[in-house]
Every structure is written in structure tokens, then in C-alpha cells.
Scaffold this active site. Sequence first.
Site, PDB file in Angstrom:
ATOM      1  N   TYR A   1       3.813  -0.599  -7.736  1.00 35.29           N
ATOM      2  CA  TYR A   1       2.899  -0.615  -6.590  1.00 35.29           C
ATOM      3  C   TYR A   1       3.626  -0.155  -5.331  1.00 35.29           C
ATOM      4  O   TYR A   1       3.140   0.698  -4.583  1.00 35.29           O
ATOM      5  CB  TYR A   1       2.332  -2.023  -6.412  1.00 35.29           C
ATOM      6  CG  TYR A   1       1.278  -2.129  -5.344  1.00 35.29           C
ATOM      7  CD1 TYR A   1       0.010  -1.587  -5.541  1.00 35.29           C
ATOM      8  CD2 TYR A   1       1.535  -2.781  -4.148  1.00 35.29           C
ATOM      9  CE1 TYR A   1      -0.970  -1.686  -4.571  1.00 35.29           C
ATOM     10  CE2 TYR A   1       0.566  -2.889  -3.167  1.00 35.29           C
ATOM     11  CZ  TYR A   1      -0.682  -2.339  -3.384  1.00 35.29           C
ATOM     12  OH  TYR A   1      -1.649  -2.433  -2.417  1.00 35.29           O
TER      13      TYR A   1
ATOM     14  N   LYS B   1       2.747   3.310  -3.214  1.00 34.94           N
ATOM     15  CA  LYS B   1       2.323   3.263  -1.812  1.00 34.94           C
ATOM     16  C   LYS B   1       3.311   4.010  -0.914  1.00 34.94           C
ATOM     17  O   LYS B   1       2.907   4.639   0.063  1.00 34.94           O
ATOM     18  CB  LYS B   1       2.144   1.814  -1.336  1.00 34.94           C
ATOM     19  CG  LYS B   1       0.927   1.123  -1.937  1.00 34.94           C
ATOM     20  CD  LYS B   1      -0.379   1.796  -1.550  1.00 34.94           C
ATOM     21  CE  LYS B   1      -1.574   0.973  -1.971  1.00 34.94           C
ATOM     22  NZ  LYS B   1      -2.857   1.547  -1.538  1.00 34.94           N
TER      23      LYS B   1
ATOM     24  N   VAL C   1      -6.339  -9.137   1.917  1.00 34.28           N
ATOM     25  CA  VAL C   1      -7.790  -9.294   1.884  1.00 34.28           C
ATOM     26  C   VAL C   1      -8.144 -10.185   0.703  1.00 34.28           C
ATOM     27  O   VAL C   1      -7.605 -10.026  -0.401  1.00 34.28           O
ATOM     28  CB  VAL C   1      -8.480  -7.916   1.752  1.00 34.28           C
ATOM     29  CG1 VAL C   1      -9.986  -8.062   1.720  1.00 34.28           C
ATOM     30  CG2 VAL C   1      -8.050  -7.010   2.907  1.00 34.28           C
TER      31      VAL C   1
END
Length: 155
Positions: free
Chosen positions: A70, A74, A105
Site C-alpha cells: 500500500y 501510494k 475515514v
Amino acid sequence: MTTVSSPKKAMRQLDPEHLARSFAVNAIGPALAMKHLLPRLRRDGRSVFAALSARVGSIGDNRLGGWWSYRASKAALNQLVRTASIELKRANPGAAVVAIHPGTVDSGLSSPFSKAGLEVQAPAEAARRILDVLAGLDPAQSGGFFDHNGAPVAW
């Protein structure tokens, strides 16, 4: 049903399928969106294209390691945004392309990794914050990486 893969916290956990999936979702998809959308940004005024990045994609802010696939995907996205901003400036100086970290989130993606003391936002709040940041950007900030409060994030 899509399952959330656990982050690869150690080098020995790396596998090619997970790496390829992370890059496909987090770097290749946004790169293709930029390829097709950036030439269509308005030229008669201000416009902004934002890619959703993540603070863990910051090479300069990496103090914990882990999250191999990840984090690397990114970081690749951030490089694509920076490169696109240079090309876009030549063709459309009134436009900006930026990477934005939405914060944590409340979602199926983040819930397994949330921890005490972490500021977790409702999706509507995160979207509002992102839109507020984007509304305040100008073409001179093209190529930047910002968090959901508008603060620059280290590359």
C-alpha cells in the site's frame, strides 16, 4: 464480495499478487484517469484534479515502515501526480493536479486498522474537508501533496 487484505507489515509477507493489485488500484488506475481527464480540464479558468493518496505514501514521513504494498503504491501515485503537474503546467497553466490525504475515514477499509486516539471521520465529513482544501488551492500549488486540513505533506 471484496475482502480487505491485511497490510504487509514485514518484507517476508510480500507477494507478487498483492503488490500488483495495490499498484493497479492505487497507481495505475489514477494514472489512466489523469491521462484521459487532465487534457479535458477547463482552460478558461481555474480547475483542479485531485488524486486520493495517503500519508503512508510519503517517503519523507515514513517513520514506522510496514504496509509495504500500500505504501509503495501510494508513493508511486504521488510521483505520477508530481510528474503530471509538470506536463499539465505547460499545456494548461490555470489548472492544478494534486495528491490529497483524506485522513482516516470510517469505512470497511480503515476499520480493521483504526486504533485508539486516531481521528476517524465520517465519509461526509471527509468529503467536505477535501472539497474545502481543493477550493482553496491555486495553480501555483499544482504538484503538491496536502492533507485534509490543507497542510502540505512531505513527499
